[in-house]
Write an enzyme that holds these catalytic residues in place. Structure first.
Site: not given
Ligand code: MG
Length: 368
Positions: A165, A193, A218, A241, A265
């Site tokens: 992240k 991400d 991402e 995402d 997701k």
């Protein structure tokens, strides 16, 4: 077969470590999980789960799932849960949008349908690969040293895929990416991400400063318009995402070439029924897929694994599973668990794992 009873439980799932996203903008400590049990007149019981990643991450809300089920329950009672499209349409008619509230119902219906057919969900969906799926770790926004430590901790549990992240401070992001690429082992999958954490200008600064590394980012910015505005100005592969919510989003991303990877997701997109269509759009356009539970217990991880198994091995990058991040286990160690960094598809019919009902929290509603 008819749905005769819907029971709804709520349980808090504490995270082992506080978790930061989007450059420290968002902090998470406990997930609000909703577990749904669907009973039928055939004696088959299905389970579903909806666990948003808190309520600040995307428009999804734990109490909203329970409220949504209250609204939808009269419309799906008496339907045949094996006819997942009928249930989907009834839910969409009863409550437009609110996809995250529909996913636990959809999951429980697929669980019933699989048990009725004596097939794992992935096989009922058309065929499931038995190749174990790599689990991606989730490395929260940290310093260089902490990032190294967390990656090492996951490596010791066998993980070969990592979602690091980033997002926020440009110079720190560049330094962390360079450091992780330095310690990256051959064969390891690393995805950076951003979780929408950059402005367009910040995104271009990091992407141009790391162009030599050819790493994948991402969700670099907030919207698909932002991501579209970046295209042509950098060479990095992109995964979407949070901006991939509806089938229309999937169609736009594919048509306009906005991403090379879909991050699907399941709770966010409304469950397996809707996610399977996104999978097909991706595969028809040469887009690879990363499948994730949005969060939650082994039930949510297993749902993600079933979808991942219906994607050709070469196109499925990894799955993200949340179970290793929690301090409670509602299924007593049953169901697919981390084995050398991978999840193995269960062979039992339906979902393949049910919770211990007495390990769940409060029964908050029953619909008859
Ligand atoms: Mg992500």
């Amino acid at each position: 077969m008819k749905i005769t009873r819907i029971s709804v439980y709520q349980i808090d799932l504490p995270l082992e470590h506080p978790y930061w996203l989007s450059g420290g903008r968002l902090k998470f400590e406990v997930l609000d999980a909703t577990l749904v049990k669907i009973e039928t007149d055939a004696g088959i019981t299905g389970w579903g789960e909806g666990t948003p990643w808190g309520h600040t991450y995307v428009p999804a809300h734990g109490p909203g799932i329970r409220a949504g089920i209250e609204t939808m329950a009269p419309f799906i009672m008496g339907l045949d849960p094996r006819r997942v499209l009928d249930v989907e349409r009834a839910m969409d008619l009863a409550l437009p949008g609110h996809l995250y509230a529909k996913s636990p119902i959809d999951m429980a219906c697929w669980d019933v349908a699989g048990q009725a057919a004596n097939l794992p969900i992935a096989d009922l969906m058309g065929g499931g690969s038995r190749t174990p799926r790599a689990i991606a770790s989730s490395v929260g926004a940290k310093t260089i040293e902490e990032t190294r430590d967390v990656i090492e901790r996951y490596r010791q549990r066998g993980y070969v895929a990592h979602s690091v992240k980033i997002g926020g401070d440009v110079e720190r992001d560049i330094a962390r990416i360079r450091d992780v690429e330095d310690i990256r082992r051959s064969g390891e999958i690393v995805l950076y991400d951003v979780n929408r954490g950059w402005t367009r200008q910040q995104a271009l600064r990091v992407m141009s400063a790391t162009e030599d590394l050819n790493v994948m980012f991402e969700q670099p910015c907030e919207t698909l318009d932002d991501i579209a505005a970046l295209s042509g100005k950098h060479s990095a592969p992109i995964s979407v995402d949070e901006s991939l919510v509806t089938l229309q989003d999937a169609a736009r991303i594919a048509r306009d070439g906005l991403a090379e990877v879909f991050g699907i997701k399941l709770n966010r997109v409304g469950g397996l029924t809707k996610a399977a269509r996104m999978r097909d759009i991706a595969l028809a356009h040469g887009i690879d897929i990363f499948v994730m539970a949005t969060g939650g217990s082994v039930l949510a991880d297993t749902e993600a694994l079933h979808l991942a198994a219906t994607i050709p091995d070469a196109n499925c990058h990894a799955v993200w599973a949340c179970q290793d991040m929690l301090t409670v286990d509602i299924a007593g160690g049953r169901g697919p668990r981390n084995i050398d960094g991978h999840l193995h598809l269960p062979e039992s019919p339906g979902l393949g794992v049910h919770p211990d009902e007495n390990a769940l929290g409060d029964l908050v509603a029953v619909y008859l």
